[in-house]
Design an enzyme around this catalytic site. Structure first.
Site, PDB file in Angstrom:
ATOM      1  N   GLU A   1       0.841  -1.209   0.000  1.00 28.28           N
ATOM      2  CA  GLU A   1       0.000   0.000   0.000  1.00 28.28           C
ATOM      3  C   GLU A   1       0.871   1.252   0.000  1.00 28.28           C
ATOM      4  O   GLU A   1       2.090   1.171   0.117  1.00 28.28           O
ATOM      5  CB  GLU A   1      -0.911   0.031   1.241  1.00 28.28           C
ATOM      6  CG  GLU A   1      -2.172  -0.813   1.148  1.00 28.28           C
ATOM      7  CD  GLU A   1      -3.275  -0.138   0.314  1.00 28.28           C
ATOM      8  OE1 GLU A   1      -3.002   0.928  -0.269  1.00 28.28           O
ATOM      9  OE2 GLU A   1      -4.389  -0.681   0.258  1.00 28.28           O
TER      10      GLU A   1
ATOM     11  N   ASN B   1     -10.359   4.828   2.243  1.00 28.53           N
ATOM     12  CA  ASN B   1      -9.411   4.588   1.155  1.00 28.53           C
ATOM     13  C   ASN B   1      -9.560   5.676   0.096  1.00 28.53           C
ATOM     14  O   ASN B   1     -10.386   6.582   0.214  1.00 28.53           O
ATOM     15  CB  ASN B   1      -9.669   3.214   0.519  1.00 28.53           C
ATOM     16  CG  ASN B   1      -8.613   2.194   0.887  1.00 28.53           C
ATOM     17  OD1 ASN B   1      -7.424   2.499   0.891  1.00 28.53           O
ATOM     18  ND2 ASN B   1      -9.042   0.977   1.200  1.00 28.53           N
TER      19      ASN B   1
ATOM     20  N   ASP C   1     -10.124   0.946  -3.877  1.00 27.41           N
ATOM     21  CA  ASP C   1      -9.052   0.960  -2.886  1.00 27.41           C
ATOM     22  C   ASP C   1      -8.269   2.260  -3.067  1.00 27.41           C
ATOM     23  O   ASP C   1      -8.864   3.328  -3.157  1.00 27.41           O
ATOM     24  CB  ASP C   1      -8.197  -0.305  -3.048  1.00 27.41           C
ATOM     25  CG  ASP C   1      -7.438  -0.678  -1.781  1.00 27.41           C
ATOM     26  OD1 ASP C   1      -6.920   0.224  -1.102  1.00 27.41           O
ATOM     27  OD2 ASP C   1      -7.322  -1.877  -1.489  1.00 27.41           O
TER      28      ASP C   1
END
Length: 310
Positions: A16, A156, A217
């Site tokens: 991430e 997100n 996301d």
């Protein structure tokens, strides 16, 4: 548009928060469950890792570069400043959420140097996640952590429009990306609205089956104002117009892309982190690069990363 190229890095459980550091010419990202931060000289093919160790052996949800060097890091229990790679961590602000049920997740800095980070409510059965902003621009006062938005389960997709007037923030669980009018000078949000609502996962859907396009996301915005979002479990990245319309769809080599960023000298390299944590064995066998980091050349440059002021 070219095809995806894999970086020479070991796979992450949940990669991430990638960003391109223009001064260092390096790509940074985190592996949340493994409690590590990575950086890579993509030209040399080298990768360095930095494990979060006691007393800070907690999950790094997101990171951003800081003016003067180093990083700002959102760990489970608060936001920290590291003056150099691998250096000691200075706690800037304690988390305002319950750290037993929530942790920091996706985040980045705005154009004025404030650090924003959303949270994830780990039981995922209530909309307890929120979006926070840390302002440390006034050295004469303690850093101020403020709650800016809420009503999500998994925060997100944080990004700003190219003109700096719109803030985007997604709730992955609800399959929705919201937009707000944002006043940078006063740091206020107004006129919340749905930017894009995606269809929910069909009941009984299993990985590998058709009929599901994933959920939003991590995201980034390009110089034309388009919103690029990784669709977790959807095996694709979408490019959305400033009106929320799908302009293009890019297939990914793994089922679970997690976040995109733009990098390279011309900001025309799209980088992508992905996940493998908790995925079915058959999926990992079919997609062995799951958890890897990928790159692709694109036609439109992105926006440069914003640095933390403080």
């Amino acid at each position: 548009m070219s095809t995806w190229q894999a970086l020479a890095a070991d796979p992450c459980e949940v990669g991430e928060s990638p960003f391109w550091h223009p001064n260092e010419q390096m790509l940074y990202w985190v592996d949340i469950p493994s409690k590590k931060i990575f950086r890579s000289n993509v030209f040399m093919g080298t990768v360095e890792s930095w494990a979060m160790v006691a007393p800070h052996d907690l999950e790094p949800g997101c990171i951003a570069p800081a003016r003067g060097g180093g990083l700002v890091i959102a760990l489970r229990d608060g936001i920290y400043r590291a003056r150099r790679w691998g250096g000691p961590l200075e706690k800037l602000a304690a988390a305002l959420h319950n750290t037993k049920t929530s942790r920091f997740n996706d985040g980045k800095c705005d154009t004025l140097g404030r650090f924003w980070a959303g949270t994830i409510y780990e039981p995922r059965d209530a909309r307890e996640a929120a979006l926070y902003c840390l302002d440390r621009r006034d050295d004469g006062h303690a850093p101020v952590l403020a709650r800016m938005a809420g009503g999500a389960t998994v925060g997100n997709g944080l990004a700003w429009s190219a003109d700096g007037r719109t803030l985007y923030w997604a709730d992955t669980t609800a399959h929705v990306v919201h937009a707000w009018d944002w006043n940078a000078s006063t740091n206020t949000l107004s006129r919340q609205r749905v930017f894009r609502q995606f269809p929910l996962k069909p009941p009984g859907w299993q990985p590998g089956q058709p009929g599901y396009g994933g959920r939003p996301d991590g995201a980034a915005v390009d110089s034309q104002g388009n919103y690029w979002v990784a669709m977790f479990e959807g095996r694709r990245v979408l490019k959305l117009s400033p009106a929320g319309e799908v302009l293009s769809e890019i297939a990914t080599p793994v089922q679970c892309p997690t976040m995109v960023c733009f990098g390279g000298d011309d900001l025309q390299t799209l980088y992508l982190t992905t996940a493998r944590h908790g995925r079915p064995a058959a999926e990992l066998e079919a997609m062995p690069q799951s958890g890897g980091v990928f790159s692709m050349r694109v036609d439109v440059p992105g926006l440069p990363v914003n640095f933390f002021a403080g």
